[in-house]
Design an enzyme around this catalytic site. Sequence first.
Site, PDB file in Angstrom:
ATOM      1  N   ASP A  27      79.571   6.718  49.012  1.00 53.89           N
ATOM      2  CA  ASP A  27      80.698   7.304  48.047  1.00 53.89           C
ATOM      3  C   ASP A  27      81.493   8.472  48.542  1.00 53.89           C
ATOM      4  O   ASP A  27      81.740   9.552  47.912  1.00 53.89           O
ATOM      5  CB  ASP A  27      79.907   7.655  46.835  1.00 53.89           C
ATOM      6  CG  ASP A  27      79.071   6.631  46.337  1.00 53.89           C
ATOM      7  OD1 ASP A  27      79.719   5.539  46.162  1.00 53.89           O
ATOM      8  OD2 ASP A  27      78.131   6.582  45.746  1.00 53.89           O
ATOM      9  N   LEU A  61      77.576  -0.870  52.164  1.00 56.03           N
ATOM     10  CA  LEU A  61      78.372  -1.770  53.171  1.00 56.03           C
ATOM     11  C   LEU A  61      78.173  -0.948  54.533  1.00 56.03           C
ATOM     12  O   LEU A  61      78.216   0.155  54.616  1.00 56.03           O
ATOM     13  CB  LEU A  61      79.818  -1.897  52.962  1.00 56.03           C
ATOM     14  CG  LEU A  61      80.080  -2.616  51.483  1.00 56.03           C
ATOM     15  CD1 LEU A  61      81.548  -2.314  51.003  1.00 56.03           C
ATOM     16  CD2 LEU A  61      79.706  -3.978  51.673  1.00 56.03           C
ATOM     17  N   ASN A 105      86.334   1.442  45.650  1.00 55.82           N
ATOM     18  CA  ASN A 105      85.304   1.343  44.894  1.00 55.82           C
ATOM     19  C   ASN A 105      85.348   2.167  43.814  1.00 55.82           C
ATOM     20  O   ASN A 105      86.189   3.247  43.942  1.00 55.82           O
ATOM     21  CB  ASN A 105      84.096   2.036  45.864  1.00 55.82           C
ATOM     22  CG  ASN A 105      82.803   2.126  44.879  1.00 55.82           C
ATOM     23  OD1 ASN A 105      82.230   1.164  44.619  1.00 55.82           O
ATOM     24  ND2 ASN A 105      82.176   3.174  44.930  1.00 55.82           N
ATOM     25  N   HIS A 118      83.035   4.739  41.189  1.00 53.55           N
ATOM     26  CA  HIS A 118      81.911   5.488  41.094  1.00 53.55           C
ATOM     27  C   HIS A 118      81.738   6.310  39.858  1.00 53.55           C
ATOM     28  O   HIS A 118      82.921   6.932  39.565  1.00 53.55           O
ATOM     29  CB  HIS A 118      81.845   6.521  42.363  1.00 53.55           C
ATOM     30  CG  HIS A 118      80.431   7.005  42.267  1.00 53.55           C
ATOM     31  ND1 HIS A 118      79.456   6.227  42.776  1.00 53.55           N
ATOM     32  CD2 HIS A 118      80.256   8.257  42.265  1.00 53.55           C
ATOM     33  CE1 HIS A 118      78.325   7.110  42.699  1.00 53.55           C
ATOM     34  NE2 HIS A 118      78.949   8.201  42.601  1.00 53.55           N
ATOM     35  N   GLU A 127      86.347   3.987  32.927  1.00 52.54           N
ATOM     36  CA  GLU A 127      86.412   3.613  34.336  1.00 52.54           C
ATOM     37  C   GLU A 127      87.393   2.208  34.303  1.00 52.54           C
ATOM     38  O   GLU A 127      88.235   2.178  35.377  1.00 52.54           O
ATOM     39  CB  GLU A 127      85.086   2.840  34.476  1.00 52.54           C
ATOM     40  CG  GLU A 127      84.086   3.877  35.075  1.00 52.54           C
ATOM     41  CD  GLU A 127      82.780   3.031  35.481  1.00 52.54           C
ATOM     42  OE1 GLU A 127      82.752   1.834  35.940  1.00 52.54           O
ATOM     43  OE2 GLU A 127      81.530   3.632  35.346  1.00 52.54           O
ATOM     44  N   ARG A 185      75.171  -2.621  46.751  1.00 56.72           N
ATOM     45  CA  ARG A 185      74.529  -2.691  48.059  1.00 56.72           C
ATOM     46  C   ARG A 185      75.501  -1.817  48.888  1.00 56.72           C
ATOM     47  O   ARG A 185      76.734  -1.629  48.882  1.00 56.72           O
ATOM     48  CB  ARG A 185      74.423  -3.958  48.735  1.00 56.72           C
ATOM     49  CG  ARG A 185      73.961  -3.987  49.943  1.00 56.72           C
ATOM     50  CD  ARG A 185      73.671  -5.658  50.611  1.00 56.72           C
ATOM     51  NE  ARG A 185      73.075  -5.582  52.128  1.00 56.72           N
ATOM     52  CZ  ARG A 185      72.090  -5.318  52.155  1.00 56.72           C
ATOM     53  NH1 ARG A 185      71.076  -5.127  51.262  1.00 56.72           N
ATOM     54  NH2 ARG A 185      71.622  -5.447  53.452  1.00 56.72           N
ATOM     55  N   ARG A 221      70.661  -7.069  57.873  1.00 56.94           N
ATOM     56  CA  ARG A 221      71.565  -6.531  57.181  1.00 56.94           C
ATOM     57  C   ARG A 221      73.024  -6.934  57.974  1.00 56.94           C
ATOM     58  O   ARG A 221      73.993  -7.030  57.284  1.00 56.94           O
ATOM     59  CB  ARG A 221      71.287  -4.944  57.018  1.00 56.94           C
ATOM     60  CG  ARG A 221      72.623  -4.126  56.564  1.00 56.94           C
ATOM     61  CD  ARG A 221      72.430  -2.688  56.456  1.00 56.94           C
ATOM     62  NE  ARG A 221      73.479  -1.922  56.484  1.00 56.94           N
ATOM     63  CZ  ARG A 221      73.663  -0.638  56.219  1.00 56.94           C
ATOM     64  NH1 ARG A 221      72.589  -0.099  55.977  1.00 56.94           N
ATOM     65  NH2 ARG A 221      74.757  -0.064  56.024  1.00 56.94           N
ATOM     66  N   SER A 236      85.339   8.140  39.541  1.00 56.24           N
ATOM     67  CA  SER A 236      86.355   7.955  40.474  1.00 56.24           C
ATOM     68  C   SER A 236      86.770   6.822  41.200  1.00 56.24           C
ATOM     69  O   SER A 236      85.727   6.159  41.218  1.00 56.24           O
ATOM     70  CB  SER A 236      85.712   9.196  41.637  1.00 56.24           C
ATOM     71  OG  SER A 236      85.289  10.437  41.026  1.00 56.24           O
TER      72      SER A 236
END
Length: 214
Positions: free
Chosen positions: A144, A92, A106, A108, A173, A90, A64, A135
């Site tokens: 998140d 981070l 991001n 969400h 979105e 994935r 990873r 969001s």
Amino acid sequence: MPIRIAALASGRGSNLQAILDAIAAGTLDAQVVGVFSDNPDAPALLRVPEALRWARTPKSCGSRAAFDAALGDAIAAATPDWIVCAGYMRILGPDFVQRFHGRLLNIHPALLPKYKGLHTHQRALDAGDREHGASVHFVTAELDGGPVIAQARVPVLPGDDADSLAARVLAVEHPLLLQVLRLAAAGRLAERNGQVVLDGQAVFTPLPLESAAT
């Protein structure tokens, strides 16, 4: 000067396409400088020229940490102003997040802090919520969990299932993400000490979709 956007995507890339369409229409002053994926078969990659595509599997990198480092190096080479997780599935790692702190966004499909993680639409239905939504937030090492910039709300209707609710959320979105990116392109958006800052002033509640571009 257009802002330079690096997009992270794992799937079909509908949010990425919304960004590309807004750029083409002249409604977002930006340039996509790369699309980066943990899935070499992601349809999102096909939305940009081959020279702008980067994809590796975490397994191919050995760990990873090695994957995050390779991803971070590839993104840094594209010199983006902002990095947008547009359907990136994935988590981070903290080193990656710290490397690009304050420039990672991001989107969400939930009204954070509710329903972090996966299966957000079914969880909203199971809880009997009357409204749901999306969001846009700054990314931190907590899943998140970063400060929320703006939200869009939709009603939960009688007879909804996860698919119908997901479709209603997806419709908001795209405009939500674009409104936040317009704030970024205008130099109005920043993160400071875990707080959203707009026009130099701290924002204590998420901007609603209707006012996110004002």
